[in-house]
Structure formats: structure tokens, C-alpha cells
Design an enzyme around this catalytic site. Structure first.
Site: not given
Length: 835
Positions: A706, A749
Site C-alpha cells: 500500500s 488509516k
């Protein structure tokens, strides 16, 4: 070195001899008057002169040394290893003092090993190790056998003979014939070596005896060891006699008890065993059992009545009947039908956890509409401390069922689940049946805790045994090895918990309904602390609500700077620590005192900060990009730095990056190279520079795909000398074509970005479906930008001058070129300038 030197302990002076390994042709030996012999390194054994010993040899080097000796005079040098665990010893691993021996017999065994019969001849000391291809040849100096016999020697010999005779009487392993043969030896040196070979001394002690060259000193040391062994044997005999007396007393008591029982029977006293059988028969008639269990228990009871009450088999049968009667075959608790009350109970006990609560209420609703429904099998997966086990207790309270919990952490025996067969001594049912007896109902809430922590060994796989327990199509006829009866588990409400789903075998996952419990957000932790933790710790530490109060900022300070977890266990510990210190102050100031815990006073109670949470950069910087990472304890800001320097096209990656993250960096660089013309970079820009990418906090392992767009942004920023907007964070996987692929852990996140004062976050377009999981309060302060391609990311992230375009038009694409490397103040700088 003087061969006639005094006593040397092993691994001391003798080890100081320099190892002179002479390399010669493997079929040749030095042509001088030295003695050269093949070396046999011994494990856990020391061979003395004048002693014949059988040896089993399995190492290739040792076998070749024996074969060489058999073909050359049959002489071989025997020396012990310092460490028996060393398979391929070097010269440093072998004692220098040893014994020169003769191979009397060599026999090859079917398994490839060799049995050798060897007789020790005389002492020797290794002077040099001579290199040979298949084994060691050693240069040996022979050590004189002994010295003149004096009055002291005769006295020592007489004392040792006397002691050895006593030792032989105490030690059953040494017969009188051996003792007579040994004590008849007249040569003092040979006597010392023979007795030393019969003593159970350690290799180190035997080596020390072997290395003593002075005969009188050797005899004194032998006398000391022999006396010590005699003392040990005397103590062992005393202990053996004491244990034997205790066993005789136990047998005597048993005999007297049997006599008393017989006398009571003759006098007409009530037969206790018959009374027990009558009571057991009444229990069997009253107990409601399945058809199979009823037939089996009657059969076993009939067998028990025909047995002697003191036989071992009677105890086994009686125990089996007791287990069948103790189980709750048809005993069930009545479920609470009120769904509203169940919802109130679940909300009282836990904040959040909407998915498991919703599933439980659905089950209660269906059960209310139907008379028969199989118990659900749920698997709660999440990090430690989020309330997986405690919500199982709340489910039992909300449904009105009994609760039992079985921890599976470390279980590696299949019999722990299914039990042992009755043929084994001390056999018992498995934990499933045992805990049902404990639950006293056949429909409890059964929590199988830490189902991902089971392991496998030679005793079987417990996860495979759970397949039947947790399969709704099979568990109505669960067969325990001990009971050997079908038992219905279909009414049980099974709840399993796990931290890592990949550790659970796929067949077992397929039988359960997986419910994921993510880590708590800061807002959720704040509410949990205010509604549950503070009240609980105030009560447990003897305080009243009037004595202490916490501000929201104080709790947030504890969450951010003193804990780093997905759950709330450490948060509760820190709150408890503050409550204890406040309790001390209340005792000093009086019970009516009131103390307010504020953010500024947290340092006073808990000390310096244990953790820091990620913050954005203070200003826009070239090559520095803010990424987002997911951890087991929540989201984190991940700063990524990149820089260039003169070089040869090397890409350096530091920061303890995993394989996947390193591959993402390679993919990011390949994308930049493919877009070199559009970014006004020369085609061969990478050949004259080195690119270094670093992710700070290098002691922490980092991995995953990611960070792909973050790495690419840092590389482009460094090459084009354009800064990255510090208020933007990003997450997404990159492909070679620049496509941005979806990622996981979006909620955690975004919460980390919100906590770090990030105002805009770039996320993959395909993660649009996950936005609804993010709290609305967070979305009001953090702008989410959906991106499909890396070009979109660069347009958003890089800071451009007014009117400046990042990408060159297709008809242009005039490349930049690398400027010459200039030296300024002993610092090398590399810049990219336009033609």
C-alpha cells in the site's frame, strides 16, 4: 613441552600447544623418526591404557581412521572431544592428551556403523595435527608409563584396593569376580588406569586423571574420586531402604483393611458397596438419557454388579457410569425472549461492536419465530483487547444461558478435544464434554478462546477434531472417544475468538461465521473510558465519583502518549495507575477532597510519554511524502524520504522494509522511468545517479504494497525538485502502468491521518465502498480524494508554481538533463536543470 610435567587440568596448559597443521600429500607422511597415528575423536568417553573397550563408530572420518589403522599396524590414537555435540571437530575441539591403542577387532554393521574393539596401550600427547583428506593424522609424543615404586606408592595402592572392594560391594554392576581381578593387579599404574575405567566419572574428570603423569599424584586423585563415589552409593542405599519400608507399611495397611472388611461382613455389618450400587441404580432410573446411552449404561451397570469392589476394572466402570450420569443430556436453560432487553444488556456491557451485537439479536429474533434452531457458530477475529471474550459473556447474560470458556492456546493433543479411549489408564473425556458437565445445561454459550493458537505434533491435530464440533451438519452426533456415545451439541451457542485468521485452517474457517472486530478508534476509546473504564477503576480503588474526575483531553493524552494498542487493556491499566495515586492523595487530604485529572497533570501521574503519534511535516519538502500504514494497534502516519546523489543507477532501500515493500519501490521506479519524457527527465537519468529511499524508525519492520504511490511520489519529487504538499497523505498500491489498486485497513488509516492533522488523503478509487465505515465526524475534517492513476496522485500531491505544468505536452517532451556534479564545501550536490 616437557612430557614429564606435573598434573595438568584438561583445557588448561595442554590447550596452549600451538596447532601446527601440516598440509602434505594424503598418501604420504613425513619421513622422520616421529610417531604418526590416525586419530579417533571420542564422544563422552575417555579410554585409559591397559583397558579393552568396545566402541560403536558412525562418523565418516572416524570410520576411515579405523580402516587406515587396520591396514597399517592396527595402531590408532584415541583422544576425547571437549564438546560431545560437535559433529566435525577441529584440532581446537580435541584434548591433546590421549591414549595410543590397538584395534583388536573391526566389524561393520548393517546400518553403516562400525563396531570396534580397542585396547589402550600407553599415554601420548599430540604435538602436531597433520592434514589428511579423510581424517586426521597426528604426530604423537609417547608419555612414560610411570616411575619408581616407593613407600608412598605402596600405601596408596593398598588403600585404593581396600576402597575398591567396598565400592564393588555397594555397586551391583560390579561383581565379586571383577573386584577380585582388579585388586590382584600388581602394577600400580595399570591398577590406577583399570579402576579409573570402572568409575562413573565425567569426561572432564577422567581426562584430568589421564593427563596426570606423576603416579603418586594420580593415585591420590583416584582415591579421592573413589571415596566420593562410595559416599554417594551409601546415600543411595539409605534412600532405597527408606522407600522400601514405606512401601511395606502401605501393603500392611491394605492387608489389615481387607481383614477388617471381612470381619464386618461376617458380623452382618451393612455392605457399603452394595449400598452404593443400590443408590447408583436409582440414579440410572431417574436420569433421562438417549436411547443409545441408556442401553450402554445398563450394560455397564450389570457388569459392575458382577465385579469385585476392589478390582481395578470396577473403578474404571464406575467412573464411566458417573460421567454418563453427570452430563446434562436433556437439561436446558430457558432463553430470554425479549429482544429489547437483550439489546439493552449488550449495550450496557460494550460500546460499539455493532456487527456481533446485530448477529446475536438476529438469532434471538429467529428463535422467537421458530421452535427449533441450531445454535450459531461465530468466530470473532480481531486484535487483543477489543472485547472478544467479554462479549461472549454478555451474550450469555443477554440470552439467559450458562457460560463456559475453554482456552485452546497451546493445545496440541487431539485427545484434549475428543478424549482418550477407556483402554488407557486414567482416561478422561475431552474438554468439550468436561465443560458441558461444568455448564450443567446442554445449551450454554460455549466460548472457544484463542482458536488460532492451537498447534500440531505427533499426538494429532486438535483443529481437525474441532471440525466435527463446529459443523452444524455433524455436531448433533458428536462422538467422544471416552464415552463412545453420540452426544448432541447442536443447541450450543459456539463463539470462537482469534487474533489472526490465517492461522486457522481453511476447513475450520469454512464451518464458522467470521465477524471481524477492528481496533477501536480514538473516539471509541474515549467513550469506553468515560462510560466503563473510569467508573470501574474508581470503584475498584476505593474511590467515589466525587473524589476524582477526568477531562476528555486527559483521557486522549493517555490514549495517544501512554498506550499503543488496538484494544483498551493498557488504557485501563494507566487509568488504574492514576486512580491509585489519587487514592493516596485522598487519604492525605481527606475523604471529601476532589481531584481533577487534566491533560497537563498526566505527566505528574504517569511520567514521561511512552509513545508519540505521527504528525505531518512543518513545511513542504522535496522528496518527503506522508504515507499511511496499518498495524495491529491501529493506523500510523508513515513518512517516506527519497534523495539522489551521483552514482551508477543503484536503488537503495533502508528502514527494514519487507520483500513486498521493496518490490513496490522497484515498481514505482519503473513507472517513473516509463514516464521520463512526460516528466521532462532524460531517458538515461537513472544511469548517472543513485536513488536512496528511506522510511524512518528503521528498527520497526515494514511491509505491504500500500506504500506504492507514496514511494513513487517521493521519487518524482526528488527527481523534479518539486516539494510535496505536507497536508496531504496517501495510500495505494501502484502497478507498472501507474494504476492505483485498492488497499485494506482504510478506516484505521484515515483515523491516523485525522489524528495527525492531515486535511486531505488520496485513496484508491476502488476503496470508495469502504468510506461508509469511517465516522462522519472524521470525514468533516479530512477530505478524501479518489484516484485511479499515478498521474492523478502527482497532480494533487506536488506543489507547482503558478502556471507551471507537471507533465510536458505529448508534442513536446523536451527532457531535462543532469547538471555536472559540483563540489561545494566538501559536499557533493547533484541538480536537475533544463536544457
Amino acid at each position: 613441552m616437557n612430557p614429564h610435567s606435573s598434573f595438568l587440568k584438561p583445557s588448561q596448559n595442554t590447550d596452549k600447544v600451538m596447532f601446527n597443521v601440516t598440509k602434505k600429500n594424503q598418501n604420504e607422511l613425513p619421513n622422520d623418526d616421529k610417531y604418526y597415528y590416525p586419530l579417533l575423536a571420542l564422544r563422552d568417553v575417555v579410554i585409559f591404557p591397559n583397558v579393552v573397550v568396545p566402541l560403536f563408530v558412525g562418523r565418516d572420518k572416524s570410520i576411515r581412521a579405523l580402516e587406515y589403522a587396520m591396514s597399517h599396524q592396527k595402531e590408532i590414537f584415541l583422544s576425547a572431544q571437549k564438546d560431545a555435540k560437535t559433529d566435525d571437530p577441529s584440532p581446537e575441539d580435541i584434548y591433546l592428551f590421549g591414549t595410543l591403542g590397538t584395534v583388536l577387532q573391526l566389524l561393520k554393521l548393517p546400518d553403516g556403523t562400525v563396531k570396534a574393539l580397542i585396547e589402550g596401550k600407553e599415554r601420548g600427547m599430540i604435538e602436531n595435527f597433520l592434514h589428511k583428506k579423510d581424517f586426521f593424522m597426528v604426530e604423537v609424543t609417547k608419555v612414560p608409563a610411570g616411575q619408581e615404586i616407593n613407600l608412598e606408592t605402596r600405601a596408596l595402592v593398598r588403600t585404593i584396593n581396600s576402597n575398591f572392594e567396598e565400592y564393588a560391594k555397594l555397586n551391583n554392576k560390579i561383581g565379586p569376580e571383577i573386584a577380585s581381578t582388579v585388586t590382584s593387579i600388581e602394577d600400580a599404574a595399570r591398577l590406577a588406569d583399570t579402576i579409573a575405567g570402572h568409575l562413573p566419572l565425567s569426561v572432564r574428570d577422567k581426562q584430568a586423571l589421564l593427563e596426570i603423569q606423576d603416579l603418586n599424584v594420580r593415585l591420590e586423585k583416584l582415591f579421592e574420586s573413589l571415596s566420593s563415589e562410595i559416599d554417594v552409593l551409601r546415600l543411595e542405599n539409605r534412600l532405597r531402604t527408606r522407600v522400601k519400608k514405606q512401601m511395606e507399611k502401605t501393603q500392611k495397611d491394605y492387608y489389615l483393611n481387607e481383614q477388617m472388611r471381612a470381619i464386618q461382613k461376617e458380623m452382618g455389618t451393612k455392605d457399603d458397596f452394595k449400598a452404593e450400587l443400590d443408590e447408583l441404580g436409582k440414579k440410572i432410573k431417574r436420569k433421562r438419557l438417549s436411547k443409545e446411552a441408556n442401553a450402554r449404561i445398563k450394560q455397564e451397570f450389570k457388569k459392575l454388579k458382577m465385579m469385585s469392589p476392589m478390582s481395578a476394572e470396577a473403578a474404571v466402570v464406575r467412573n464411566y457410569i458417573d460421567w454418563i450420569l453427570a452430563l446434562p443430556w436433556y437439561n436446558k436453560t430457558k432463553d430470554k425472549p425479549d429482544i429489547e432487553e437483550a439489546e439493552i444488556i449488550l449495550d450496557e456491557d460494550h460500546y460499539g461492536l455493532e456487527k456481533p451485537k446485530e448477529r446475536i439479536l438476529e438469532y434471538l429474533a429467529v428463535q422467537r419465530l421458530t421452535k427449533k434452531i441450531r445454535g450459531p457458530i461465530l468466530c470473532l477475529v480481531g486484535p487483543p483487547g477489543v472485547g472478544k471474550t467479554s462479549i461472549a459473556k454478555s451474550v450469555a447474560r443477554a440470552t439467559g444461558r450458562n457460560f463456559v470458556r475453554l482456552s485452546l492456546g497451546g493445545v496440541r493433543d487431539e485427545a484434549e478435544i475428543r478424549g482418550h479411549r477407556r483402554t488407557y489408564i486414567g482416561a478422561l473425556p475431552g474438554k468439550i464434554i468436561q465443560f458441558l458437565k461444568k455448564a450443567k445445561a446442554n445449551n450454554p454459550v460455549f466460548c472457544l478462546d484463542e482458536v488460532d493458537k492451537m498447534s500440531t505434533d505427533f499426538r494429532g491435530d486438535p483443529s481437525a477434531a474441532l471440525l466435527e464440533v463446529l459443523d452444524p451438519e455433524q455436531n448433533w452426533a458428536f462422538n467422544d472417544h471416552y464415552l463412545d456415545l453420540d452426544y448432541d451439541l447442536s443447541d450450543i451457542f459456539f463463539i470462537t475468538t482469534a487474533n489472526n485468521l490465517p492461522n486457522i485452517p481453511p476447513p475450520l474457517q469454512d464451518r464458522m461465521e467470521i465477524i471481524r472486530l477492528p481496533g477501536y478508534t480514538e473516539l471509541e476509546k474515549l467513550n469506553i473510558a468515560k462510560q466503563f473504564l473510569v467508573k470501574k477503576q474508581v470503584r475498584e480503588n476505593g474511590l467515589k465519583e466525587e473524589n476524582i474526575s477526568f477531562t476528555d483531553k486527559a483521557i486522549l493524552t493517555i490514549i495517544r502518549n501512554y498506550t499503543r494498542e488496538a484494544g483498551v487493556r493498557n488504557l485501563e491499566r494507566e487509568i488504574s495507575s492514576i486512580c491509585r495515586k489519587v487514592a493516596r492523595e485522598v487519604v492525605k487530604l481527606g475523604k471529601d477532597s476532589r481531584i481533577s485529572v487534566k491533560a497537563q497533570s498526566i505527566h505528574k501521574y504517569l511520567g514521561v510519554h511512552k509513545f508519540h503519534y505521527g504528525r505531518t511535516e512543518e513545511k513542504d519538502a522535496v522528496g518527503v511524502t506522508t504515507g499511511l500504514a496499518w498495524t495491529n494497534v491501529g493506523g500510523e502516519l508513515l513518512q517516506t524520504e527519497a534523495t539522489i546523489m551521483p552514482g551508477k543507477g543503484t536503488l537503495a532501500l533502508t528502514g527494514k522494509l519487507g520483500d513486498v515493500m521493496q518490490e513496490s519501490a522497484q515498481a514505482a521506479l519503473s513507472y517513473v522511468r516509463s514516464r521520463a519524457k512526460q516528466l521532462r527527465l532524460p531517458d538515461n537519468f537513472y544511469e548517472k545517479i543513485d536513488i536512496h529511499i528511506h522510511v524512518p524508525e528503521g528498527a520497526i519492520p515494514k511491509d505491504g504494497p500500500s506504500a506504492g504511490i507514496t514511494l513513487a511520489t517521493s521519487i518524482v519529487s526528488t527527481l523534479t525538485r518539486r516539494p510535496v504538499n505536507r497536508d496531504i497523505a496517501m495510500t495505494g498500491e501502484i502497478t507498472l502502468r501507474g494504476r492505483v489498486l485498492p488497499i485494506g485497513g482504510l478506516k484505521e488509516k484515515i483515523l491516523a491521518a485525522h489524528r495527525g492533522d492531515v486535511t486531505k488523503v488520496l485513496i484508491p478509487f476502488e476503496n470508495k465502498k469502504d468510506i461508509e465505515e469511517i465516522p462522519k465526524k472524521v470525514l468533516k475534517k479530512v477530505e478524501l480524494v479518489l484516484v485511479k492513476h499515478m498521474d492523478d496522485v502527482l497532480k494533487e500531491a506536488l506543489v507547482l508554481k503558478e502556471g507551471e505544468a507537471l507533465f510536458a505536452p505529448d508534442e513536446e517532451c523536451e527532457p531535462f538533463c543532469l547538471a555536472d556534479v559540483t563540489q561545494k564545501d566538501d559536499k557533493t550536490e547533484s541538480t536537475l536543470t533544463a536544457h
